[in-house]
Design a protein around this motif. Structure first.
Motif, mmCIF file in Angstrom:
data_model
loop_
_atom_site.group_PDB
_atom_site.id
_atom_site.type_symbol
_atom_site.label_atom_id
_atom_site.label_comp_id
_atom_site.label_asym_id
_atom_site.label_seq_id
_atom_site.Cartn_x
_atom_site.Cartn_y
_atom_site.Cartn_z
ATOM 1 N N SER A 126 3.613 -73.584 52.052
ATOM 2 C CA SER A 126 2.702 -73.161 53.120
ATOM 3 C C SER A 126 2.969 -73.880 54.444
ATOM 4 O O SER A 126 2.406 -73.528 55.462
ATOM 5 C CB SER A 126 1.247 -73.380 52.696
ATOM 6 N N ILE A 127 3.839 -74.886 54.456
ATOM 7 C CA ILE A 127 4.183 -75.607 55.680
ATOM 8 C C ILE A 127 5.468 -75.010 56.240
ATOM 9 O O ILE A 127 6.534 -75.172 55.660
ATOM 10 C CB ILE A 127 4.365 -77.114 55.414
ATOM 11 N N PRO A 128 5.382 -74.290 57.340
ATOM 12 C CA PRO A 128 6.583 -73.658 57.911
ATOM 13 C C PRO A 128 7.629 -74.678 58.347
ATOM 14 O O PRO A 128 7.334 -75.849 58.570
ATOM 15 C CB PRO A 128 6.038 -72.911 59.133
ATOM 16 N N ALA A 129 8.843 -74.204 58.527
ATOM 17 C CA ALA A 129 9.963 -75.075 58.868
ATOM 18 C C ALA A 129 9.819 -75.715 60.240
ATOM 19 O O ALA A 129 10.435 -76.734 60.513
ATOM 20 C CB ALA A 129 11.260 -74.286 58.804
ATOM 21 N N SER A 130 9.006 -75.142 61.116
ATOM 22 C CA SER A 130 8.870 -75.697 62.460
ATOM 23 C C SER A 130 7.895 -76.874 62.530
ATOM 24 O O SER A 130 7.716 -77.456 63.585
ATOM 25 C CB SER A 130 8.432 -74.608 63.437
ATOM 26 N N ALA A 131 7.294 -77.221 61.419
ATOM 27 C CA ALA A 131 6.394 -78.369 61.404
ATOM 28 C C ALA A 131 7.208 -79.659 61.505
ATOM 29 O O ALA A 131 8.316 -79.751 60.999
ATOM 30 C CB ALA A 131 5.559 -78.389 60.128
ATOM 31 N N VAL A 132 6.644 -80.654 62.168
ATOM 32 C CA VAL A 132 7.289 -81.944 62.340
ATOM 33 C C VAL A 132 6.402 -82.985 61.660
ATOM 34 O O VAL A 132 5.186 -82.861 61.653
ATOM 35 C CB VAL A 132 7.444 -82.281 63.844
ATOM 36 N N GLU A 133 7.012 -84.010 61.093
ATOM 37 C CA GLU A 133 6.253 -85.043 60.399
ATOM 38 C C GLU A 133 6.477 -86.398 61.066
ATOM 39 O O GLU A 133 7.540 -86.650 61.616
ATOM 40 C CB GLU A 133 6.673 -85.114 58.935
ATOM 41 N N ALA A 134 5.460 -87.249 60.995
ATOM 42 C CA ALA A 134 5.560 -88.603 61.538
ATOM 43 C C ALA A 134 4.758 -89.557 60.668
ATOM 44 O O ALA A 134 3.718 -89.195 60.134
ATOM 45 C CB ALA A 134 5.034 -88.642 62.966
#
Length: 83
Positions: free
Chosen positions: A19-27
């Motif tokens: 459900s987390i699209p590829a354009s999401a960024v993580e920090a």
């Protein structure tokens, strides 16, 4: 019975991961400041994240390690990720 429980958790994990699209960024980081007035969260790396209107500020406090999933919207880090 335990195989069913493991299968349930595995399918739950895959459902959330998909459900987390590829354009999401993580920090990752440590919370330096939580500002309710400006609705922003600042991490130890200096990055500032805009929080949603319904964010539970009692759940986060300075000094707490966090993992943030966000997206860039008009040059700003926006949490949570929304497509």
């Amino acid at each position: 019975m335990s195989r069913r429980i493991v299968a349930f958790f595995a399918s739950s994990f895959l459902s959330v991961a998909m459900s987390i699209p590829a354009s999401a960024v993580e920090a990752d980081g440590v919370v330096i400041e939580v500002n309710e007035e400006s609705e922003q969260l600042q991490l130890s790396d200096g990055q500032v994240y805009d929080l949603p209107k319904n964010f539970d500020y009692a759940a986060v406090s300075p000094g707490m390690p966090v993992h943030v999933i966000y997206h860039l919207s008009q040059g700003q880090n926006v949490y949570p990720f929304t497509a």
